[in-house]
Motif scaffolding. Structure first.
Motif: not given
Lengths: 256, 267
Positions: B149-150, B238-242, B206-209, B179-182
């Motif tokens: 899919g990714g 670059p931003r890290d989602i975490n 997805n607000v975080r995204e 989540a990981l692929t995302r």
């Protein structure tokens, strides 16, 4: 691969063996059930004097022309019925109805309209092929996920380009199964026509079959039936099967 | 003759939507998908549209793509009203809308063939370049069903980027991925965006995204679809989602979003 061949050969050898056993048991008169060797002798002699080849050519020619016409007319009509409400309500309903009509029913009409001519033959074949092809094409186009067209449109595809580059290729698996079905129907209708209609422009396999019955020559009847089966198998294996394999590989469908 | 842009407006406006409205009539109800929406998007900007489903975000994308017409108001790109779809504004869909009858390369070439004035060698070169960019060049002769899919969404991204559109419209492109692929794709898309500076309009719920990707996050509310609030996200890339900073923004936006949803229910 060799194993598959071996299994298939063994299977058919067993069938012929059973046949020979049935002949040896003398349950039926040899007039009704000829032995495999008699059928083989008939096939050999008919090949030698050229009747089988000629009849095959006549039949296959009719088949190809009629089937080709059926596709040429049926494919665009199927696309039409899938695209517009009005054509679905008219041509679509007509095709749905006539599809259920056994093609042998067209023979009397063809005889009255065209007489004992080649045109009568072709008419019956086209009628036998056309309707199921329209239905198959229509179903194929309707089953395409709308996302394909939207994605193509977003990239600037429209009109004719969308039809040839998106709709038709996307419907290909359905079109192929429709064409296979159409081919089977074409065979059926042509045999019915050849058995019922005697015309002087050429004797096909159906005629050969018919005269075999009239002359009580069961070796001929069974021999011709075998030839018909062989042609059907050959066409499937050489024309349809490779396309089918390609589609399965591309789409990732079916079993290997 | 082009006059030099004034210093205050260094970045030209790419997309202008003014008082846009759009409604749909289904068999059972009338949906006001968009109501008086006004929005300006600068060239090279990454804008995320966020809101619950049914708030008209996807409708807005369709209008910008030219796949739909507004009932009222105007939608302009580069100062011209949008009259139809075209390779200047490409759309990338939720599920990979890749064509299963073409190979990976064939899919990327599809859009390129609709761009005038490219030789077949140039098309091939571009296709390979963008497949390389998404890290899938060695799969270019693969069939679509052989990809995960990714990977499929990466190919879809390459297909959308290859015709060199000024605007990339993304309709929840990562919604169906794990989540990981995302997270991997968040990295990819930021890298590609910083290299190629496309204007991107990205729809998600997805607000975080949205916070991870956007320069701006625009909050929509449904029934009728309206813009409720806008947030600038001045985080470095670059931003890290975490990351914690990112979480601070997304918490705040989620709180506001919930406020709307609750007031809708209460009202």
């Amino acid at each position: 691969m060799i194993a598959r061949w071996a299994v298939a050969s063994l299977f058919f050898a067993c069938l012929i063996g059973l046949w020979q056993l049935a002949v040896n048991a003398h349950i039926w008169s040899p007039l009704l059930l000829p032995s495999p060797s008699n059928v083989f002798i008939y096939l050999w002699s008919s090949l030698e004097d050229g009747t089988m080849l000629e009849a095959t050519l006549v039949t296959v020619r009719r088949l190809l022309i009629g089937y080709g016409m059926g596709i040429l007319i049926g494919l665009p009509l199927g696309l039409l019925t899938a695209s517009f409400r009005w054509s679905q309500d008219t041509i679509g309903v007509l095709a749905l109805g006539l599809q259920t009509l056994p093609s042998v029913c067209w023979v009397p009409l063809a005889l009255l309209w065209f007489g004992q001519t080649e045109a009568a033959m072709l008419f019956v074949v086209v009628m036998g092929t056309l309707w199921s092809l329209i239905i198959a094409t229509d179903t194929g186009v309707r089953t395409i996920p709308p996302i394909y067209s939207r994605a193509a449109r977003s990239m600037g595809s429209s009109g004719f380009h969308t039809w040839t580059h998106v709709i038709l290729p996307a419907a290909l698996p359905f079109l192929l199964s429709g064409m296979k079905q159409g081919w089977a129907f074409a065979w059926r209708s042509l045999m019915a026509a050849e058995i019922y209609v005697t015309i002087l422009t050429g004797f096909g396999l159906g005629h050969l079959l018919h005269y075999g019955r009239e002359l009580n020559a069961m070796d001929q009847v069974i021999g011709v039936m075998l030839v018909i089966v062989m042609i059907g198998l050959a066409v499937d294996k050489t024309l349809f099967a490779p396309v089918e394999r390609f589609l399965h590989r591309r789409w990732g469908t079916g079993r290997q | 003759m082009e006059s030099p842009a004034p210093a205050t407006e260094a970045v030209p406006t790419k997309l202008v939507l003014e008082h846009v409205s759009k409604s749909f009539q289904t068999s059972s109800l009338h949906v006001q998908a968009l109501d008086d929406v006004t929005l300006r998007i600068a060239e090279g900007e990454f804008v995320c549209l966020v809101g619950p489903s049914g708030c008209g975000k996807s409708t807005l994308l369709n209008l910008i793509a030219g796949l739909d017409r507004p009932d009222g108001g105007t939608v302009q790109a580069d100062g011209q009203p949008i009259s139809g779809p075209g390779p200047h504004r490409l759309m990338m869909f939720q599920e990979a809308a890749l064509f299963p009858w073409l190979t990976v390369l064939g899919n990327v070439l599809f859009g390129l063939k609709l761009v005038n004035g490219l030789s077949s060698a140039e098309r091939r070169e571009k296709a390979e370049y963008f497949l390389e960019l998404v890290g899938l060049k060695r799969f270019m002769h693969s069939n679509v069903h052989e990809l995960s899919g990714g990977m499929r969404q990466r190919v879809a991204l390459a297909r959308s980027l290859a015709p060199n559109p000024g605007v990339l419209l993304m309709d929840e492109p990562f919604g169906a991925l794990d989540a990981l692929t995302r997270e991997q794709l968040y990295g990819d898309i930021q890298r590609i965006w910083s290299q190629h500076r496309k204007t991107i309009v990205f729809v998600t719920h997805n607000v975080r995204e949205a916070v991870c990707l956007g320069d701006r996050v625009i909050l929509f509310s449904p029934n009728p679809g309206r813009i409720r609030e806008e947030f600038s996200i001045p985080l470095p890339r670059p931003r890290d989602i975490n990351s914690v900073d990112l979480a601070r923004y997304s918490t705040e936006i989620t709180r506001v979003l919930k406020g709307y949803v609750q007031s809708e229910v209460a009202g």
